[in-house]
Write an enzyme that holds these catalytic residues in place. Structure first.
Site, PDB file in Angstrom:
ATOM      1  CG  ASP A   1      40.440  29.434 -15.855  1.00  0.00           C
ATOM      2  OD1 ASP A   1      40.392  30.423 -16.614  1.00  0.00           O
ATOM      3  OD2 ASP A   1      40.214  29.504 -14.624  1.00  0.00           O
TER       4      ASP A   1
ATOM      5  CE1 TYR B   1      32.468  26.694 -15.020  1.00  0.00           C
ATOM      6  CE2 TYR B   1      31.034  28.528 -14.435  1.00  0.00           C
ATOM      7  CZ  TYR B   1      32.025  27.971 -15.240  1.00  0.00           C
ATOM      8  OH  TYR B   1      32.555  28.719 -16.267  1.00  0.00           O
TER       9      TYR B   1
END
Length: 305
Positions: free
Chosen positions: A57, A126
């Site tokens: 994003d 992540y």
């Protein structure tokens, strides 16, 4: 045609995410523009379209991202010019010079048979970095660390994070793609405090007397890091999980609330995503070459519980 595997990273701060968008600066847009220039193709040529391991994003970083590109043999060969190197290495060198400084090219290689950057991936890792109360704030790291003024209860946050491990519907924390689901398998999820470590050790062998009074700190010393590994992630999933954990860690919500969100996968305002700058895609893992095609075929199936 040759399929190339491209490994790279980027500072996401100045990008509106990965996916190419009109009039907005994106990672895919910059990468495909660089390829168009090197391969001497129109910017909108469909042959330039990159397939990425996972879209990030706006504002999210990547230390290790992977994409693939199908390109004509002759176009790659033309990259050699006056260089005495193989065509793929020539392309890598030219890309390194043309790409903007906030994209770092790691490697360009011929992909093995059956490789698909997105569907062949086994898992993605992540890390979300937080600087909370009691940790020295380093203003240089504001672009990839979230500042939280509260002291966080790490044990409570880990109690919540442990509930995410396994195959679950993360509908409380994610938005499905059209025709997709929010069912994902999380393999690891844990909050850890980075030990406070000096870069230069004090002691009898110290480089100067000044070290006895000031020891150069390691950049990430004291940060609180959330590491999560899954086969794939739905949109906003990691940042929403982090946001929910932070609500638990600050005492605004309890672990029972988080348990309820896991039990009833329903999206609502209290489990929205936290700011993007703290999140980095750290690693994408793939199976052995002889299992790439089978993995890609299996992952395309719509998941169920």
């Amino acid at each position: 045609m040759i399929r190339l595997r491209i490994d790279f990273g980027y500072d996401g701060g100045a990008f509106y995410g990965w996916a190419k968008q009109p009039a907005l600066r994106t990672v895919q847009g910059e990468f495909e523009a660089a390829l168009a220039k090197i391969l001497r193709l129109p910017a909108d040529d469909p042959r330039l379209r990159l397939t990425v391991a996972g879209r990030t994003d706006t504002g999210v970083h990547a230390l290790h991202q992977v994409c693939h590109l199908d390109v004509d043999d002759a176009a790659i060969a033309a990259c050699v010019g006056h260089m005495d190197v193989e065509p793929v290495e020539a392309l890598r060198r030219r890309l390194t010079r043309v790409l903007p400084s906030d994209i770092a090219l790691h490697r360009v290689s011929v992909a093995p048979e059956g490789f698909d950057a997105r569907f062949s991936a086994l898992e993605r890792t992540y890390v979300y970095r937080v600087c909370d109360a009691g940790t020295l704030r380093d203003p240089r790291m504001r672009g990839f660390v979230l500042r939280v003024d509260d002291a966080l209860d790490v044990d409570a946050m880990n109690e919540a994070a442990a509930m995410t491990i396994g195959l679950h519907d993360f509908g409380s924390f994610a938005t499905p793609n059209p025709g997709g689901t929010t069912i994902r398998e999380v393999k690891y999820a844990h909050w850890d405090r980075v030990p406070v470590r000096p870069l230069v050790a004090a002691g009898p062998d110290a480089v100067s007397d000044a070290v006895a009074h000031y020891v150069t700190p390691t950049a990430e010393s004291g940060l609180l890091c959330f590491t999560i590994v899954a086969d794939a992630f739905a949109r906003n999933m990691v940042r929403s999980l982090v946001g929910a954990c932070l609500r638990v860690g600050t005492g605004r919500r309890d672990v029972a609330w988080f348990r309820g969100k896991m039990a009833e996968p329903k999206r609502e305002g209290e489990s929205g995503p936290c700011p993007p700058q703290g999140l980095t895609l750290e690693h994408v893992a793939y199976p052995p070459d002889d299992r790439l095609a089978a993995r890609a075929e299996a992952i395309r199936a719509v998941r169920t519980l």
